[in-house]
Design a protein around this motif. Structure first.
Motif, PDB file in Angstrom:
ATOM      1  N   ARG A  38       0.807  -5.780  11.807  1.00 47.08           N
ATOM      2  CA  ARG A  38       0.876  -4.345  11.563  1.00 47.08           C
ATOM      3  C   ARG A  38      -0.367  -3.666  12.099  1.00 47.08           C
ATOM      4  N   GLN A  39      -0.195  -2.407  12.465  1.00 42.58           N
ATOM      5  CA  GLN A  39      -1.272  -1.605  13.014  1.00 42.58           C
ATOM      6  C   GLN A  39      -1.232  -0.241  12.351  1.00 42.58           C
ATOM      7  N   ALA A  40      -2.237   0.041  11.566  1.00 45.84           N
ATOM      8  CA  ALA A  40      -2.373   1.348  10.941  1.00 45.84           C
ATOM      9  C   ALA A  40      -3.283   2.218  11.800  1.00 45.84           C
ATOM     10  N   PRO A  41      -3.153   3.541  11.697  1.00 46.55           N
ATOM     11  CA  PRO A  41      -4.013   4.419  12.491  1.00 46.55           C
ATOM     12  C   PRO A  41      -5.486   4.119  12.280  1.00 46.55           C
ATOM     13  N   GLU A  42      -6.194   3.970  13.372  1.00 45.08           N
ATOM     14  CA  GLU A  42      -7.638   3.718  13.365  1.00 45.08           C
ATOM     15  C   GLU A  42      -8.010   2.438  12.624  1.00 45.08           C
ATOM     16  N   LYS A  43      -7.069   1.520  12.521  1.00 48.76           N
ATOM     17  CA  LYS A  43      -7.322   0.237  11.887  1.00 48.76           C
ATOM     18  C   LYS A  43      -7.065  -0.893  12.879  1.00 48.76           C
ATOM     19  N   ALA A  88       0.490   2.702  -0.495  1.00 48.31           N
ATOM     20  CA  ALA A  88       0.169   3.603   0.602  1.00 48.31           C
ATOM     21  C   ALA A  88      -0.591   2.882   1.711  1.00 48.31           C
ATOM     22  N   GLU A  89      -1.410   1.922   1.347  1.00 47.10           N
ATOM     23  CA  GLU A  89      -2.184   1.181   2.325  1.00 47.10           C
ATOM     24  C   GLU A  89      -1.324   0.279   3.205  1.00 47.10           C
ATOM     25  N   ASP A  90      -0.057   0.106   2.856  1.00 46.40           N
ATOM     26  CA  ASP A  90       0.858  -0.661   3.690  1.00 46.40           C
ATOM     27  C   ASP A  90       1.412   0.163   4.844  1.00 46.40           C
ATOM     28  N   THR A  91       1.140   1.449   4.852  1.00 48.10           N
ATOM     29  CA  THR A  91       1.625   2.314   5.915  1.00 48.10           C
ATOM     30  C   THR A  91       1.070   1.858   7.258  1.00 48.10           C
ATOM     31  N   GLN A 115       8.113   1.822  12.246  1.00 48.63           N
ATOM     32  CA  GLN A 115       7.190   2.543  11.380  1.00 48.63           C
ATOM     33  C   GLN A 115       7.559   2.355   9.919  1.00 48.63           C
ATOM     34  N   VAL A 116       6.577   1.983   9.128  1.00 49.10           N
ATOM     35  CA  VAL A 116       6.714   1.937   7.678  1.00 49.10           C
ATOM     36  C   VAL A 116       5.732   2.940   7.092  1.00 49.10           C
ATOM     37  N   THR A 117       6.243   3.887   6.347  1.00 46.20           N
ATOM     38  CA  THR A 117       5.411   4.902   5.726  1.00 46.20           C
ATOM     39  C   THR A 117       5.641   4.884   4.227  1.00 46.20           C
TER      40      THR A 117
END
Length: 120
Positions: A38-43, A88-91, A115-117
């Motif tokens: 998984r890739q979160a924004p800016e992570k 929320a951190e799983d987004t 996308q998972v939000t």
């Protein structure tokens, strides 16, 4: 031509569940480990879960242990990620992957991402 196609992403409230599916076609080596990044924004990209071809070894990221379950149906060339108690951190965008060693980022094939939000 190897193709990995993810499905099942979407929007869910915190505490809810989603099931991701990844259908593989043209996989040259059916013994490859399959899993999910998984890739979160800016992570940084991170490996979430992985499973060997016979299910003999399963890996989970520490933060998802007890909440996510990976499974594999070789007859259908499909890997699943059942996600429960979502936070929320799983987004993130979740990517199916296959390769000799996902833990060391030796990845042969990537899915397009789903996308998972998770809303809080």
């Amino acid at each position: 031509q190897v193709q990995l196609v993810e499905s099942g992403g979407g929007l869910v409230q915190a505490g809810g569940s989603l099931r991701l599916s990844c259908a593989a076609s043209g996989l040259a080596d059916s013994s490859y480990t399959m899993g999910w990044f998984r890739q979160a924004p800016e992570k940084e990209r991170e490996l979430v879960a992985a499973i060997t071809w016979n299910g003999g070894f399963i890996y989970y990221l520490d933060s998802v242990k007890g909440r996510f379950t990976i499974s594999r149906d070789n007859a259908k060339n499909t890997v699943y990620l059942q996600m429960t108690s979502l936070k929320a951190e799983d987004t993130a965008v979740y990517y199916c992957a296959a390769g000799p060693s996902l833990a060391t980022s030796v990845v042969t094939s990537w899915g397009q991402g789903t996308q998972v939000t998770v809303s809080s």
